[in-house]
Design a protein around this motif. Structure first.
Motif, PDB file in Angstrom:
ATOM      1  N   THR A  77       0.825  -1.216   0.000  1.00 49.06           N
ATOM      2  CA  THR A  77       0.000   0.000   0.000  1.00 49.06           C
ATOM      3  C   THR A  77       0.864   1.274   0.000  1.00 49.06           C
ATOM      4  O   THR A  77       0.361   2.360  -0.281  1.00 49.06           O
ATOM      5  CB  THR A  77      -0.961   0.017   1.201  1.00 49.06           C
ATOM      6  N   TYR A 106      -9.605   2.498  -5.089  1.00 43.53           N
ATOM      7  CA  TYR A 106      -9.212   2.755  -3.703  1.00 43.53           C
ATOM      8  C   TYR A 106      -9.693   4.132  -3.253  1.00 43.53           C
ATOM      9  O   TYR A 106      -9.454   5.135  -3.913  1.00 43.53           O
ATOM     10  CB  TYR A 106      -7.691   2.673  -3.556  1.00 43.53           C
ATOM     11  N   GLU A 108      -9.802   5.842   0.659  1.00 39.18           N
ATOM     12  CA  GLU A 108      -9.541   5.630   2.091  1.00 39.18           C
ATOM     13  C   GLU A 108     -10.813   5.794   2.929  1.00 39.18           C
ATOM     14  O   GLU A 108     -11.008   5.100   3.926  1.00 39.18           O
ATOM     15  CB  GLU A 108      -8.466   6.608   2.565  1.00 39.18           C
ATOM     16  N   ASN A 109     -11.679   6.698   2.519  1.00 38.17           N
ATOM     17  CA  ASN A 109     -12.903   6.969   3.285  1.00 38.17           C
ATOM     18  C   ASN A 109     -13.939   5.854   3.187  1.00 38.17           C
ATOM     19  O   ASN A 109     -14.919   5.838   3.948  1.00 38.17           O
ATOM     20  CB  ASN A 109     -13.534   8.288   2.825  1.00 38.17           C
ATOM     21  N   LEU A 111     -13.065   2.504   3.266  1.00 37.95           N
ATOM     22  CA  LEU A 111     -12.493   1.251   3.757  1.00 37.95           C
ATOM     23  C   LEU A 111     -13.231   0.718   4.978  1.00 37.95           C
ATOM     24  O   LEU A 111     -13.575   1.471   5.891  1.00 37.95           O
ATOM     25  CB  LEU A 111     -11.018   1.437   4.101  1.00 37.95           C
ATOM     26  N   TYR A 119      -8.485  -4.817   4.986  1.00 41.67           N
ATOM     27  CA  TYR A 119      -9.476  -3.799   4.623  1.00 41.67           C
ATOM     28  C   TYR A 119      -9.963  -3.988   3.195  1.00 41.67           C
ATOM     29  O   TYR A 119      -9.208  -4.414   2.314  1.00 41.67           O
ATOM     30  CB  TYR A 119      -8.876  -2.399   4.778  1.00 41.67           C
TER      31      TYR A 119
END
Length: 204
Positions: A77, A106, A108-109, A111, A119
């Protein structure tokens, strides 16, 4: 006599498959024990070297599928911070019965923690796999012929076989530590051979 012959043949095939699985399990356990014993410092250092070795592949790609690393897996990552101009995608299991995965972009918010400890995206906005240039493939073990032993779920085999049939230009790149490479793994017909394997000191 014919029925006896066929039944004996079925038994031999099942027995052979069982032996193959037992052999894979033994190798898997041995390598996982080594990986689990790595220190955080070793994981970070080895991961950085692997990511350096990936550069020649990543720099020419636009859409890259990675996996959400956990425990002592290669910290793949980190690629996202190094290449913010690229688009990254992560897999999500969508059908356990048929061992199917799809890909989300992808974010992040979006996950959420999966029950297996990694995740995944909470989104149901899936992308066509044919947009990918590279699939970074995890495994417990790789061999010199670029076969792999995963965790035994078969999800990546199903996924890779599907997209290889649709788009032969997508690069399948396995990543691992040096000690995860052995001379030969017990391969089966459905196993997918990768294009490259990258470790901290090798690219083949």
């Amino acid at each position: 006599l014919k029925n006896i012959f066929y039944k004996r043949g079925d038994f031999c095939m099942k027995n052979e498959k069982l032996n193959l699985q037992l052999e894979k399990d033994k190798i898997r356990q041995e390598i996982l024990k080594k990986r689990n014993n790595l220190s955080t410092e070793e994981v970070e250092k080895k991961s950085d070297l692997i990511i350096q070795n990936l550069e020649k592949f990543i720099k020419n790609a636009e859409n890259i599928m990675i996996f959400m690393d956990m425990k002592n897996e290669v910290r793949i990552t980190k690629l996202m911070k190094l290449y913010p101009e690229k688009s990254f995608f992560i897999p999500k299991i969508t059908d356990s019965k048929n061992r199917e995965m799809k890909i989300n972009r992808y974010n992040e918010n979006e996950l959420v923690l999966h029950k297996f400890g990694y995740y995944e995206s909470s989104s149901s906005d899936f992308y066509n796999e044919n947009i990918l240039n590279i699939v970074i493939v995890p495994a417990v073990v790789f061999d010199l012929e670029k076969n792999r032993i995963g965790f035994g779920g078969g999800y990546y085999d199903t996924f890779l076989k599907k997209i290889r049939g649709e788009n032969k230009k997508i690069l399948f790149i396995g990543i691992c530590y040096d000690f995860q490479i052995i001379e030969k793994v017990p391969a089966e017909e459905h196993d997918v051979v990768l294009d490259f394997v990258v470790s901290e000191s090798r690219i083949f």
